[in-house]
Write a protein that holds these residues in place. Sequence first.
Motif: not given
Lengths: 334, 330
Positions: A74-75, A130-131, A210-211, A224-228
């Motif tokens: 998933i990551v 990370i974000v 985003i991947g 992007v941040g929230r999805t990450k």
Amino acid sequence: MSQAAPTVDATRAGTFDAIQSALRRNTWTLGLLVFLAILLVFTRLIQPTYGATGIQGLANSVLPLALAATAQAIVVISGGIDLSIGSMMALTSVVAASNMQDQSDLFSVGVVIGVLLLGLLLGAVNGAVIVVTRVPDIVVTLAMAFVWSGCALLVLRTPGGGSAQWLEDLVLGPLGNEWIPKAGVVLVLIVAAIWIPVSRSRFGLSLYAIGSNQLAAFRSGVSVGRTKIFAYMLGGLFSALGGLALTASTGRGTPVPGPYTLLSVAAIVLGGVSLAGGRGGVFGPLIGVVILQLIRTDMTFLKLDPNLATVAQGLILIGVVMLGSLLQQRRSRA
Amino acid sequence: MRAVGVAEDRNPWLTAAAWRSLFRDRPVIPLLALLGLLVILFELGPSNVSSAWAGGVFRAAVPLAILAGCQTLAMLTGGIDLSVGAIASASGFVVATLVGTTGLPAAIVIVLVAAGVAGLVNGIGVGVFKVHPLIMTLGMSLVVLGLANVWQVQRVQTGAGVPPAFRTLGSDVFLTVIPYSLIVFVPVALLILLGLRRTGFGRLLYAIGDNPIAARLSGARSWQVILVLYVISAVLAGIAGFLIAGLTNVASVTLADSYVLPSVAAAVIGGTSIMGGRGGFGGTIVGALILTVITSLLSALGYPEAVRQILFGAIIVAVAAAYTRVTAES
């Protein structure tokens, strides 16, 4: 009749196309399944007694790594990589084991829920760091691997604790038929119950978006941040499930992280997840895990030095990635 | 650049800009300050700074600094070498088992050649087949570990022990402050430092890491550079393995595994970017010293291993975040 014929043909062609495109999309997974089948036949040939008990043992030994591989998949699909999975598993495993020992069943249910929440929290911390810091994923999760395994040592200095009986019963032994291991059923149910709704949701789409191209995803309105952070939370959740599986199958918690981080990367690569992100699923990696474990089993049956199994796993990892990148180079040149 | 220049004229935050460029261009200076601070903390806190203590710190920092040198080289090209732990352990172990039959010099040569071959395979995978360095070196570390275990099973009777020469080199200290391992370390460090600054190969490492496409267009054959880089890295890891075996007086196939993550940490703290193109070995050496002093500080204070790990992790993130902030474009 003459009117109906083209429609039928068209529909048939449509279905055919759909099947063909589904085949094309899942070539890798299907290839893996074929490979797994060949490997099972091979196992049966070299060890004629390999049967129901063998499958049970295989399912039990595969469970923690399979959950770790799901977390990693998933990551990685979201364009990151999580090198702290093994440490998160160790931490959640010792937290579960130290709190469940000699407690009532009801209390241990609470512990399991708490541990799953802890997994979400650990993943959220990984993702948030990370974000917020914008440091590459690999550096942050490498560092967090230190932090989480340190925390695990603080919880439990040496292997110990205990597991609730119902949790052990949940994963150990057969379900009805002796050929159906509980661990396998539990694994497929958990992964399906979490991954299928997620992958069909908006978040699932954002995950792949985003991947594959972060900038494009951002410009099309994906947060992007929230999805990450969400991807890392799911990774943490599956690591916690892996930790619980460790506790359940060994009956205790071990504070030292196992080889799960590295093997999870091997398994997802074998399972067709692109390390560049945005491509792959979680079911390929599950087959990859079974293959990796079965190769190890086969080498014991062949009376080879079990250490050669480690060599083989390394070679498979390298070989598969080389093959993948060669194919990609050919494709981009064509 | 220009943004900073404009800011300098009318902005009272001139010192901030100066600090930024200090961190960006000369990370060694603030790092040395941090190191000094830690030493002062040690003096104020658990015990006195003695020459014996300094000798111990240097002695422990040398193998870490060499392994971190491997990471620095790999990271400059945007790679990473996670096989250094397995290669270092295997080197120490195999020399200890070979020395009885072949003699020390031959054993060293055999082991370093073997390490070089492992590095060559790494280099072929990364440079020619474009395998992600993380995966390539991870896979290689599994292969090396497995082979070392097989060797261990074969050689279980003849296992001799760490050669005395290694023990002297790895753990003895001259005049209580200068470890003999500097005999190995100084040439290695000079080679890396000068190699990175003065040779075409060194500049190519930076060029490839900074912008692989530009490097290729300007005629750099990046696969050759990467090939050589991973061979050098593996040979250095082998040398570090000798020192670690000598330092701990143990030869085991997992001896240096605990060095892998700290070696990355030392390089990151030293200002080498994992994305490639920025950094150097000077900062890495100071980074290794900082990590060693922190370890010593914590063990003197009686903190368990767990706290050290948590602190290491926190430091890596904090330092990497600080670098990302100060070196961010715009």
